[in-house]
Design a protein around this motif. Structure first.
Motif, mmCIF file in Angstrom:
data_model
loop_
_atom_site.group_PDB
_atom_site.id
_atom_site.type_symbol
_atom_site.label_atom_id
_atom_site.label_comp_id
_atom_site.label_asym_id
_atom_site.label_seq_id
_atom_site.Cartn_x
_atom_site.Cartn_y
_atom_site.Cartn_z
ATOM 1 N N GLU A 421 0.813 -1.219 0.000
ATOM 2 C CA GLU A 421 0.000 0.000 0.000
ATOM 3 C C GLU A 421 0.842 1.263 0.000
ATOM 4 O O GLU A 421 0.483 2.266 -0.621
ATOM 5 N N TYR A 422 1.984 1.244 0.677
ATOM 6 C CA TYR A 422 2.794 2.448 0.808
ATOM 7 C C TYR A 422 3.815 2.601 -0.310
ATOM 8 O O TYR A 422 4.534 3.594 -0.371
ATOM 9 N N TRP A 423 3.897 1.621 -1.205
ATOM 10 C CA TRP A 423 4.828 1.704 -2.333
ATOM 11 C C TRP A 423 4.267 2.690 -3.352
ATOM 12 O O TRP A 423 3.160 2.480 -3.867
ATOM 13 N N HIS A 427 0.193 3.456 -6.252
ATOM 14 C CA HIS A 427 -0.802 4.513 -6.106
ATOM 15 C C HIS A 427 -1.441 4.833 -7.445
ATOM 16 O O HIS A 427 -0.877 4.583 -8.500
ATOM 17 N N LYS A 451 -5.639 4.313 -2.330
ATOM 18 C CA LYS A 451 -4.345 3.849 -1.857
ATOM 19 C C LYS A 451 -4.527 2.431 -1.364
ATOM 20 O O LYS A 451 -5.487 2.129 -0.662
ATOM 21 N N GLN A 457 -7.002 -2.535 4.858
ATOM 22 C CA GLN A 457 -5.572 -2.344 5.047
ATOM 23 C C GLN A 457 -5.040 -3.427 5.960
ATOM 24 O O GLN A 457 -5.767 -3.951 6.806
ATOM 25 N N PRO A 460 0.389 -1.668 9.418
ATOM 26 C CA PRO A 460 1.626 -1.127 8.827
ATOM 27 C C PRO A 460 2.896 -1.836 9.298
ATOM 28 O O PRO A 460 3.907 -1.812 8.601
ATOM 29 N N CYS A 479 5.591 -3.190 5.959
ATOM 30 C CA CYS A 479 4.641 -2.539 5.050
ATOM 31 C C CYS A 479 4.826 -1.029 5.015
ATOM 32 O O CYS A 479 4.877 -0.417 3.952
ATOM 33 N N ARG A 480 4.934 -0.428 6.195
ATOM 34 C CA ARG A 480 4.968 1.027 6.280
ATOM 35 C C ARG A 480 6.249 1.620 5.696
ATOM 36 O O ARG A 480 6.316 2.828 5.445
ATOM 37 N N GLY A 483 7.378 3.021 1.317
ATOM 38 C CA GLY A 483 7.346 4.339 0.686
ATOM 39 C C GLY A 483 8.668 5.067 0.741
ATOM 40 O O GLY A 483 8.833 6.106 0.105
#
Length: 626
Positions: A421-423, A427, A451, A457, A460, A479-480, A483
């Protein structure tokens, strides 16, 4: 933090794994394989089968001894050594790597990938600042500690290679000229590294020797293993030995308290998650054992019967059952507690306590068939979920069954997009924002840039692992963290193409089709139709087939009249569909093997639980009796 990855050769099977766990894992979840004591800071490092290195305070006055965790390995940590006056920690793992850590700040600085199999043992020569690593590839690599802490790609030089007999434990003397090894055959061997040969063999245990410690003078060895007994043996006179204590489980590792000479205590780790500290006071009063230890009529009395200090461990998962909705898992841990987990959301749903595991499985059975789309590994004492390209695309389900208002939902698509999700690459493209910014969640419109997968979700803190099936880990991150600039770059290099197809390129995998025949039931008196072979998505619900029968076969004329009437009233298309659905369910029933089908069933469930035979599925329809 240093991240390491390997570019895989073509033809390899790529896997994605994630671990369902708490954000902070304060307690050892499984057997503790390794111990290191830092007497200057009164800290104990533990590492083991849950892949986590933990730091503890050994101050007995501290109520909560936990300080911090060090995480980067993806499999059992088998050994650790403190070097450079406690500034650097070296770890060896079943993920085939040796890692170098900043012991004070708790982060991984570099990774060595020289071994080709599990790395089982480490040894440290303090005077020479050398570390030896030994593994199941039957090789020992000798490393310069100063080189390790300033690692470059060119210094993974093998300076010595010796074949051992399934090494389980390894110790070096201070100047690096000799080493002791413990083996699965129950022997302790003394080796000359200069001569590269065994110069003495000691047989103290009847079973495998898994743990060794030696005093600074290299005159007394402390050994433990499968027999749960811990002995101290004089290397100069092997007949002189003393039984220190007997643990409740096989001994995996020991660590001497070297704050004084002779050592006042020894820390012991076993296959249990608890770590014990045993006193060594009075051990210097050695006596010749002769045949006394082997005399069953007069067993030797241990020096200690109770530990001085205990670092309590946590429970590990030892049993699991994937429920047939292929979304939830029941587990049982070492304390006999049962828990209920959600694989899609990567979290525990409910602690059920000490209930009957088999009864709970029966209670939660549902008449639904979903193909396997993941595998579960309990090796670390936690749930590790693994996805691979060969089977994870089979798990399409109705989003209604999954708890969403959308029409269909592929488990894999949702899971992969949630994990990444944070990559930034996953997005929504700003050029496509107009199409995607309106999301329908739980029947309501919500304006936002999508997102993740738009459905749910995962926590994270969830660790995500990319690797090769049966091979090495390519990359591990939380996960977190995906990004971050460095992490994003490494993800670009390591994420398998089949994951990119879904998460980045939005290429939806094809539905699985199921062929079937549709005929009037014998009791209806209707003429048998031409046997046309139909085909539909295997997750198509029975009610949709009933609607087809109502509209196209049984009530075509009535449906036309209903449509004409509806046109005069100008209802919406959705109302029309809902009317047909209600009428079809009121007037039509579908059967398989003469069993009336639940309208909520899908075709693959019908085939798996009711059809139960080869060949194409055959369904029969009839009008309900008024």
């Amino acid at each position: 933090m240093s991240y390491n990855f390997i570019k895989s050769k073509s033809g390899r099977i790529y896997q994605v794994s994630y671990v369902i766990r708490d954000e902070v894992e304060k307690y050892n979840r499984n057997g503790v394989n390794a111990l290191q004591l830092d007497p200057a800071l009164n800290r104990l490092f533990t590492a083991g089968r849950d892949s986590i290195i933990r730091i503890w305070s050994v101050n007995q006055h501290k109520q909560d001894p936990y300080i911090a965790s060090m995480e980067h390995h993806t499999d059992w940590v088998n050994d650790i050594v403190l070097c450079c006056n406690g500034k650097t920690l070296i770890s060896a793992s079943s993920d085939t790597t040796v890692k170098v850590w900043n012991a004070h700040k708790g982060f991984c600085m570099s990774t060595l990938r020289t071994h080709k199999d599990y790395v089982k043992a480490l040894a440290y020569a303090k005077d020479k600042e050398l570390v030896a690593s030994a593994g199941l590839d039957r090789q020992i690599f000798l490393w310069d500690v100063n080189t390790l802490t300033a690692l470059t790609a060119s210094n993974n030089t093998v300076t010595i290679c010796v074949i051992f007999y399934n090494v389980k434990a390894l110790l070096l003397n201070r100047d690096g000229s000799q080493c002791l090894s413990g083996s699965s055959d129950g022997t302790i061997r003394l080796w000359s590294l200069g001569q590269q040969r065994c110069i003495a063999t000691y047989r103290v245990h009847d079973e495998g020797v898994w743990a060794l410690q030696v005093n600074d003078a290299f005159t007394h060895v402390y050994s433990g293993g499968r027999d749960r007994k811990i002995y101290c043996t004089d290397l100069r006179n092997p007949d002189i030995r003393v039984l220190i204590c007997e643990e409740k489980a096989p001994v995996l590792k020991m660590e001497l308290d070297r704050s004084a000479d002779p050592p006042p205590a020894i820390w012991v780790a076993t296959t249990k998650s608890t770590v014990n500290k045993w006193t060594l006071k009075g051990i210097h009063n050695f006596r010749a054992s002769g045949d006394y230890d082997n005399d069953c009529t007069n067993p030797i009395t241990p020096l200690c019967t109770q530990p001085d200090q205990v670092i309590k461990g946590g429970a590990s998962i030892i049993q699991c059952h994937i429920l047939n909705d292929k979304r939830h898992i029941l587990t049982k841990d070492t304390n006999n507690n049962v828990a209920y987990w959600d694989v899609l959301k990567a979290c525990k749903v409910e602690d059920l306590g000490k209930v009957d595991f088999e009864d709970e499985i029966k209670k939660r059975f549902k008449m639904v068939y979903v193909p396997n789309w993941f595998s579960v590994d309990l090796k670390t004492g936690m749930l590790t979920i693994t996805l691979d390209e060969s089977d994870c695309f089979a798990a399409w389900v109705s989003a209604k069954d999954a708890g969403f208002s959308m029409s269909f939902l592929p488990f894999l698509l949702s899971k992969e997009k949630a994990l990444l999700e944070y990559w930034p690459r996953t997005h929504v493209n700003p050029m496509d924002e107009e199409e995607n910014e309106v999301n329908h969640v739980n029947g309501e419109q919500e304006n936002r840039v999508q997102k993740g997968n738009g459905y749910f979700q995962v926590p994270p803190h969830t660790p995500v692992i990319f690797g090769e099936a049966g091979g090495r880990t390519l990359f591990r991150l939380l996960c977190r963290d995906s990004g971050g600039e460095t992490e994003s770059m490494l993800l670009n290099e390591t994420v398998p193409q089949w994951v990119i197809d879904i998460t980045v390129d939005k290429n939806m995998p094809k539905f699985n089709k199921i062929p079937f025949y549709l005929q009037p039931h014998a009791s209806s008196g209707a003429k048998t139709l031409k046997k046309d072979r139909l085909s539909a998505s295997d997750m198509l619900q029975v009610r949709k087939v009933m609607e087809h029968v109502y509209e196209k076969i049984i009530n075509l004329d009535n449906e036309s009249q209903t449509t004409s009437s509806s046109n005069n009233e100008k209802p919406g298309e959705q109302e029309k569909e809902e009317d047909i659905a209600v009428l079809a369910e009121e007037k039509i029933e579908l059967l398989c093997q003469d069993q009336v089908l639940d309208p909520n069933m899908d075709l693959r469930t019908v085939k798996h639980f009711i059809w139960k035979s080869g060949g194409d599925l055959t369904l029969h329809y009839r009008q309900k009796s008024t």
